[in-house]
Design a protein around this motif. Sequence first.
Motif, PDB file in Angstrom:
ATOM      1  N   ARG A 196       1.175   4.082  -7.809  1.00 58.36           N
ATOM      2  CA  ARG A 196       2.372   3.675  -7.065  1.00 58.36           C
ATOM      3  C   ARG A 196       3.046   4.853  -6.372  1.00 58.36           C
ATOM      4  NH1 ARG A 196       5.272  -0.791 -11.121  1.00 58.36           N
ATOM      5  NH2 ARG A 196       3.973  -2.568 -10.466  1.00 58.36           N
ATOM      6  N   ARG A 197       2.641   6.064  -6.719  1.00 56.92           N
ATOM      7  CA  ARG A 197       3.177   7.252  -6.061  1.00 56.92           C
ATOM      8  C   ARG A 197       2.139   7.912  -5.155  1.00 56.92           C
ATOM      9  NH1 ARG A 197       5.626   7.918 -11.529  1.00 56.92           N
ATOM     10  NH2 ARG A 197       3.769   9.072 -12.157  1.00 56.92           N
ATOM     11  N   THR A 198       1.070   7.170  -4.852  1.00 57.30           N
ATOM     12  CA  THR A 198      -0.007   7.715  -4.036  1.00 57.30           C
ATOM     13  C   THR A 198      -0.099   6.970  -2.708  1.00 57.30           C
ATOM     14  OG1 THR A 198      -1.257   8.276  -6.028  1.00 57.30           O
ATOM     15  CG2 THR A 198      -2.479   8.221  -3.952  1.00 57.30           C
TER      16      THR A 198
ATOM     17  N   VAL B  98       0.060   2.359  -2.702  1.00 50.08           N
ATOM     18  CA  VAL B  98       1.346   1.829  -3.150  1.00 50.08           C
ATOM     19  C   VAL B  98       1.382   0.304  -3.090  1.00 50.08           C
ATOM     20  CG1 VAL B  98       3.818   1.809  -2.737  1.00 50.08           C
ATOM     21  CG2 VAL B  98       2.526   3.939  -2.470  1.00 50.08           C
ATOM     22  N   GLN B  99       1.049  -0.262  -1.947  1.00 53.31           N
ATOM     23  CA  GLN B  99       1.149  -1.710  -1.801  1.00 53.31           C
ATOM     24  C   GLN B  99       0.120  -2.461  -2.627  1.00 53.31           C
ATOM     25  OE1 GLN B  99       3.700  -3.129  -0.333  1.00 53.31           O
ATOM     26  NE2 GLN B  99       4.448  -1.042   0.050  1.00 53.31           N
TER      27      GLN B  99
ATOM     28  N   GLN C  33       1.429  -3.152  -6.682  1.00 52.16           N
ATOM     29  CA  GLN C  33       2.803  -3.561  -6.976  1.00 52.16           C
ATOM     30  C   GLN C  33       2.890  -4.678  -8.004  1.00 52.16           C
ATOM     31  OE1 GLN C  33       5.671  -1.998  -6.092  1.00 52.16           O
ATOM     32  NE2 GLN C  33       4.131  -0.490  -5.453  1.00 52.16           N
TER      33      GLN C  33
END
Length: 474
Positions: free
Chosen positions: A66-68, A72-73, A76
């Motif tokens: 989620r921090r790459t 990210v999408q 989720q």
Amino acid sequence: MTETIEYDVVVLGAGPVGENVAERTRAAGLSTAVVESELVGGECSYWACMPSKALLRPAIARADARRTPGLVQAVQGPLDARAVLAHRDEQVSHWKDDGQVTWLDGTGARLYRGQGRLDGPRRVTVTGSDGEVQVLTARHAVAVSTGTRAVVPDLPGVADAKPWTSRDATSADRVPGRLVVIGGGVVGVEMATAWQALGSQVTLLVRGDRLLPRMEPFAGELVADALREAGADVRMGTSATSVVRDGATVTVTLDDGERIEGDEVLFATGRAPRTDDLGLDTIGLAPGSWLTVDDSCQVEGHSWLYAVGDVNRRALLTHQGKYQARIAGAAIAARAQGVPLLETDRWGAHAATADHAAVPQVVFTDPEAAAVGLSLAEAEAAGHRVRAVDYDLASVAGSGLFVDGYRGRARMIVDLDREILLGVTFVGPGVGELLHSATVAVAGEVPIDRLWHAVPAYPTISEVWLRLLETYRG
């Protein structure tokens, strides 16, 4: 009449520590019996290290993803809890020990299933599930490797509330909607991280003023911040005074009178040695006590008795227990052969010196916390003249490539008189893989001026070593 069977060595407990003692004594040619009342492989394999990391890995991988950028999408959504639990079950071999038994058999050690108890010097009774008793004697040594058990405080209502301990938390087959975790140590924060990620609403209750109290203060602060960001309710300076279960709901009453409801409550409030039913009274020791040992893991006042791993309270970590097992196995073999030990040789094969100065540990939260050696407070309390050198891991080039918005911190404790490192702490995503370099530096007492020539690869997070040294040198 009960037959007495003689071995060179009898090992009580077939966890990873007992297995390693047996492997070393068998390699030295000593006949060895191993006694186990539960599963061969012990706590680590079925209820601690392996299942907890299987639960935590998806949580950490998703957090990193989620921090790459570019991922990210795609990540989720929620974790597939059923798949995570199924993978956990595979990692613990569905709580069957066939593979571990095959490995132990391959060493040539003899396995006895049942409750082992000391019955005087060098004598062990084994009571099987059918009530049959066998008697084993040891020519040279008995090694106690029975580990520890979880401690649940004697609070009003706790017995009827059926609380979780660490075993329940790592082996549960469903995700509780609400989980109350009591305790801010390693078990508490790891299980809070795992179950919050799997879909529980976690409330973490901590009696003290910070998480991970045995690490540098910033470690607990960063982990607490991340848990709160993940949705957990983290409360410091609070204690439970009673626990009541009413059907599917458990209610925890706090010292200020507030009541918190959950579906399960986990007590992660410490460990006690599994020596209460070990027959210690037959050799003049107190049942339920920790066993005090020297650096060869020999129990004080008993030349034939060894205590290896958690049961001696030197370092309650699987890797340290296995390290002690290698030391103890070598010491038992040497003494059996009449070889004098170089007990004062700090680099010798018969002294567990790392238990004093270079114990490494990784806490597999998001972010990870990894430390070896002494914290600043511990070093100062021990009378060392030290300096703490800090660096923001987000300022290292490799961290920004690892994940966006990297947050972390590094600290090394420098002995100013000898200019060596006494301790190192890293907190941040992926820092567990940095720890062995720190362990080598601390255990090897590598001088600062030599560390300057250990060049870290660019661009990796390990470049923090260069930045720490630059900061120290000014």
